[in-house]
Design an enzyme around this catalytic site. Structure first.
Site: not given
Ligand code: PLP
Ligand code: COI
Length: 341
Positions: A82, A185
């Site tokens: 991620r 993120k």
């Protein structure tokens, strides 16, 4: 090894100084071997791209101590992948999965005495951070990056842990939109949501619940994904191009299926809030936080009238944390033991 003297059972979700952090530098097209340091400061160029143009992304994962004293990580490679996704979205260089995993193990080993004891409910939170550190005044990707991993022992993200919290639907501010960076993120996403969180908290709610850009469908919370349970045992969670792909939510979908729930990952219209028998927030920091009520405009939908977690969230919480703390066997290979020399 003696544990650091802390009141582990009462730890907040906050920064606590530990012994070491780990830092890798990307320069001339490659990552270096990394260093361990006890410094809490960063030397940064005044024109670093993370400062001016938001080339900054992070991750969050936890390290757990088992009853028999082993140390477990949970799905670290997924956090690594991620971070690579976030880096692509922000035109940054990302560490390989191998470097990411190595960095996490290094920081855990260097801060072993801060791993909260089993039974306190606390865990060692690992915060990998990726920053563009090269100097840029024209808008362009940096030519130097810092990958830093810090560790800090934490308690629950929402006050009081596994107790219900109240949410309010944020129907003014749009936090992320399809085609944007909601799936990354990115540090800036959190700055973008702070107005809503501050407003929600000052009005007595635990957090804001964001809608999608059309203001019709549920997206997620500021620091967690959202799910609802229907009376016919469906685990329903938003599919959206503007939310973070939560590793906790992914794990819960697997565990919920094992527990006999039907999984629906699809756009969830805000009207559906009336149809759920329970709702919850899920994430590394939030674990599962049961939702007491959701306020949407003039309406308040109460899920848990007695202030206690409901049976669905309780069952899911136990299934997840039993694997994370090594209470139950992990049939999915999510946990990995960190072995100390
Ligand atoms: N959504 C947001 C915006 C988050 O910050 C987090 C926390 O990491 C999550 C969802 C949950 O993701 P995960 O379960 O991977 O921690
Ligand atoms: C996490 O759950 O690890 C997060 O990153 C949430 C954080 C923004 C507090």
């Amino acid at each position: 090894m003696d544990k650091a003297q802390l009141d582990y059972a009462s730890l907040p979700f906050g920064y606590q100084k530990t012994d070491m952090n780990v830092r890798y530098t990307w320069r001339n097209g490659e990552w270096d071997q990394g260093i361990e340091t006890d410094s809490e400061q960063l030397p940064l160029h005044i024109a670093a791209s993370c400062l001016h143009y938001g080339q900054a992304a992070f991750e969050g994962l936890k390290i757990y101590e088992t009853q028999d004293g082993r140390t477990l990580s949970f799905r670290v490679e997924d956090n690594a992948r991620r971070m690579q996704h976030s880096a692509r979205q922000l035109s940054m260089q990302a560490p390989s999965v191998e470097i990411f995993v190595e960095a996490v193990e290094r920081v855990v080993k260097a801060n072993r005495r801060f791993i909260p004891p089993y039974g306190t409910g606390a865990a060692l939170y690992i915060r990998p951070l990726l920053l563009g550190t090269g100097a840029r005044i024209g808008v362009a990707p940096a030519d130097e990056y810092l990958f830093l991993v810090l560790a800090t022992p934490v308690g629950p993200y929402f006050k009081n842990g596994f107790t219900p919290t109240k949410l309010i639907v944020e129907d003014q501010l749009v936090r992320a939109a399809p085609g944007g960076v909601g799936t990354a993120k990115a540090g800036g996403n959190y700055a973008a949501g702070m107005r809503a969180t501050v407003k929600a908290r000052s009005n007595g709610y635990g957090e804001a619940l964001y809608l999608d850009a059309t203001k019709s469908y549920i997206d997620e919370l500021g620091a967690a994904n959202f799910f609802g349970i229907t009376k016919d045992n469906k685990y329903v969670t938003p599919q959206s191009e503007s939310i973070l792909k939560s590793i906790t939510n992914d794990s819960l979908r697997t565990l919920a299926k094992d527990l006999g729930y039907t999984i629906e990952q699809r756009p969830v219209h805000v009207d559906e809030l009336f149809q759920f028998v329970e709702t919850g927030a899920c994430g590394t920091a939030a674990v599962i936080t049961p939702v007491e009520s959701i306020t949407w405009g003039q309406e308040t939908i109460t899920y848990l009238a007695d202030g206690q977690p409901g049976p669905h969230c309780t069952k899911l919480y136990k299934a997840l944390t039993d694997i994370q703390f090594g209470v139950k066997e992990d049939p999915y290979g999510w946990t990995k033991e960190i072995v100390f020399d």
